[in-house]
Structure formats: C-alpha cells, structure tokens
Design an enzyme around this catalytic site. Structure first.
Site, short mmCIF file in Angstrom:
data_model
loop_
_atom_site.label_atom_id
_atom_site.label_comp_id
_atom_site.label_asym_id
_atom_site.label_seq_id
_atom_site.Cartn_x
_atom_site.Cartn_y
_atom_site.Cartn_z
N GLN A 60 -2.70 -7.81 2.14
CA GLN A 60 -1.71 -7.76 3.21
C GLN A 60 -1.49 -6.34 3.73
O GLN A 60 -0.44 -6.03 4.30
CB GLN A 60 -0.37 -8.36 2.74
CG GLN A 60 -0.36 -9.87 2.74
CD GLN A 60 -0.76 -10.46 4.11
OE1 GLN A 60 -0.44 -9.91 5.17
NE2 GLN A 60 -1.46 -11.56 4.09
N SER A 61 -2.46 -5.47 3.55
CA SER A 61 -2.31 -4.08 3.99
C SER A 61 -2.28 -3.97 5.52
O SER A 61 -3.21 -4.40 6.21
CB SER A 61 -3.48 -3.26 3.44
OG SER A 61 -3.59 -2.04 4.14
#
Ligand SMILES: Cc1ncc(COP(=O)(O)O)c(C=O)c1O
Length: 326
Positions: free
Chosen positions: A75-76
């Site tokens: 989820q960067s």
C-alpha cells in the site's frame, strides 16, 4: 544556496494551495489551522512524493536510466507515485514489496497494476527485507542489459528531500502574500525525508516556525537521528552551511498504535473530523495519525489560539479503500 542549479524535472502541479481550515479550527478551539495541500500535487493521484521525484527522476534521466526500481509495502503511496512518474517519463517501473501478494488488490496496489508496474514480493514480513532485494533486482536488470535507477524506500535521500526545501520556499511566499506567520508546521513522518527537507528549508530560509513530525512507523529516537542527519545532508547538498540544532528536531510519538499501517481509533476519529469539517480526506496510515497527533497536542493545551499551525497534507487517500470499514 544552489537549489536552483540541481537538475529537476517538473512532475508536480505547484504551488499547492494553502487553505484555511476555519471549521476544523473552531471545532478544536485551539490554534488557527491552515492546510498545505500537497495531496494536490497531481502526479498519479497526488501526494508528497511528487516533490522528491522531481529531483530523483531528473537524476535518473541524466544517468540514462530506462527502468526505475523502488520498494515499500503493497500500500505504499511512494511506490504508486514513483510508478506514475516513471510512466510519465517513458521509463519502466519495478516495485519491490515486503511480504506476499495480499488477498485483495485495492488502493495503491490496484493503481500499481493499472500502471503496469512489475511487482516483486520478498515473501518476508520484515519491511527491511526489500532493501537487499532492491539491490538484487537492479543487478539482474543490469545483466539483462537494462539501466535501472534505484530509489530507496520512501525516497528518503538528500536529493529527494530537496523537494521539501522547495516546499519551504513556496510556503514562505504564501505566508508573505497572506500576511501570516505560522508558529508550527506539522507533518506525518515515515522514512523521515519530508520532515528533513522541510527542516532544512526552515533552517535555510530562517523560517519562524517549528517543524513538527508525528512518527507513524519508526521509533522516536530513530526518527530524531534520521531527520537531523538527512536535514544536515540536504543543507549541504543545496549549498547552505548551517548546523541543525538538535532542539529544532521535533518528533512526536505515541500515535502509531499497534504498528505501521494499522489504523488507530484516534486516527479514524481525525479522518472523520477533517472530512466532516472541511470536506477533505486524510488516510489511515500517515495523515490520519499525524492529524491525531496534532489534535492531541491541542487537547493537551500545548497549542492555543496564540499559535498558527500549518498541517501539511501529504496525500495517501488511496489507502482508505484498502482499509474499508475501519
Ligand atoms: C501520504 C504520506 N504521508 C507522509 C509520508 C511520510 O513521508 P516520509 O516518508 O518522507 O517521512 C508518506 C510516505 O510514504 C506518505 O505516503
């Protein structure tokens, strides 16, 4: 100062707006709060990393790179924005993630897929596992005849952090135009580069505010050391001979909860408060927790109507969809 001579490629829509948050201010009953809208930098749905990528990808192009490799969690935001920037410049994005492919493809990971980034998982839960794999992936690409440009986690290197010296300069102009003198600038602190760049800018321009980070992942002591070191190195890079006094390195802890990327009740409250007072979306991983930190400092009485606070909105809203229902 030699900031203007460092190669930079325009990727962000700048300047980002500086907006008053009157209903949030009134609800909290403390300082005047303004929001610096770096969620509106525009690149690949926006966020703070666009400013760093302007310098990093200029360096990549100067070195003849054809591939950009970076790393983080699935989820960067940094990975999503790096992939978007790479595509915008005709480069191929490769993203290295810790862990295994998640059961659900949502939020940033969904966007990475649409961008057609090559996704590589380390299979190990430790976040640092990506650092070694990043090197191996680059070595393999070189063997295939490609020219990779590696960006470490978060883009937290002085060249990237220079993007936040640009932000500090931009804010000085906005403060001047608005006739305001903020006392504090709050931001979420992860890999520490954003706070370090802001702090370097504040020192370089002799700003009158304190740069306050709220850590969302690393232990406090580690952040203080990293922020100071990176700020010092960023100042050297932009040609400013100045020391960063330790007392100017302000990082608050106590808002991470169970861990990085795990939403907290206070963060969720902050997200709802910002949405319901100002119609803006914070995120559960970074800006929601940072805002929870700011709200807590106000409720403790440390920040009052005597103060003017700028909250740097660094983006991250795609992660809301990966934490639906929390
Ligand atoms: C939305 C958002 N805010 C804040 C940060 C923290 O920035 P830094 O890693 O430079 O400390 C990040 C980092 O990825 C982010 O994605």
């Amino acid at each position: 100062m030699r900031l203007s001579t460092i190669p930079r490629i325009r990727l962000a829509t700048l300047p980002t707006p500086l907006q008053d948050a009157p209903r949030l201010t009134e609800t909290l009953g403390g300082p005047r709060i303004l929001i610096k809208r770096d969620d509106l930098t525009g690149l690949g749905m926006g966020g703070n990393k666009a400013r760093k990528l302007e310098f990093l990808l200029a360096d990549a192009l100067a070195g003849g790179a054809d591939t950009v490799v970076t790393a983080g969690g699935p989820q960067s935001n940094h990975c999503r924005m790096t992939a978007a920037a790479a595509r915008r410049l005709g480069l191929h994005p490769v993203l290295v993630f810790y862990g295994d492919p998640p059961a659900e493809t949502q939020g940033n990971l969904l966007l990475d897929g649409i961008l057609g980034a090559t996704l590589i998982y380390t299979g190990k839960r430790e976040r640092a596992s990506v650092d070694r794999t990043l090197e191996v992936v680059c070595a393999n690409l070189r063997e295939e005849g490609r020219i990779p440009y590696a960006i470490p986690r978060g883009g937290a290197v002085p060249l990237g952090d220079a993007g936040y010296v640009v932000c500090a300069l931009e804010m000085e102009t906005q403060f001047f135009e608005r006739g305001i003198q903020p006392t504090h600038v709050f931001c979420a602190t992860g890999s520490c580069g954003t706070q370090a760049g802001l702090l370097a800018g504040a020192v370089a321009y002799r700003a009158g505010y304190r740069v306050c980070g709220v850590t969302v992942s690393r232990p406090l002591d580690e952040c203080r050391v990293r922020v100071r070191r990176l700020a010092q190195e960023t100042l050297a890079l932009v040609g400013v001979e100045a020391d960063v006094p330790p007392e100017q390195v302000v990082v608050y802890g106590g808002y991470i909860g169970q861990g990085y990327g795990i939403p907290t009740a206070e963060g969720t409250e902050a997200i709802r408060l910002l949405a319901q007072t100002e119609g803006l979306f914070a995120d559960p991983v970074y800006t929601g927790k940072a805002l929870a930190g700011l709200i807590d400092r106000i409720r403790r009485g440390e920040l009052t109507s005597e103060h003017t606070v700028v909250f740097l909105h660094t983006g991250g809203a795609p992660a809301l969809f990966a934490h639906a229902g929390r």
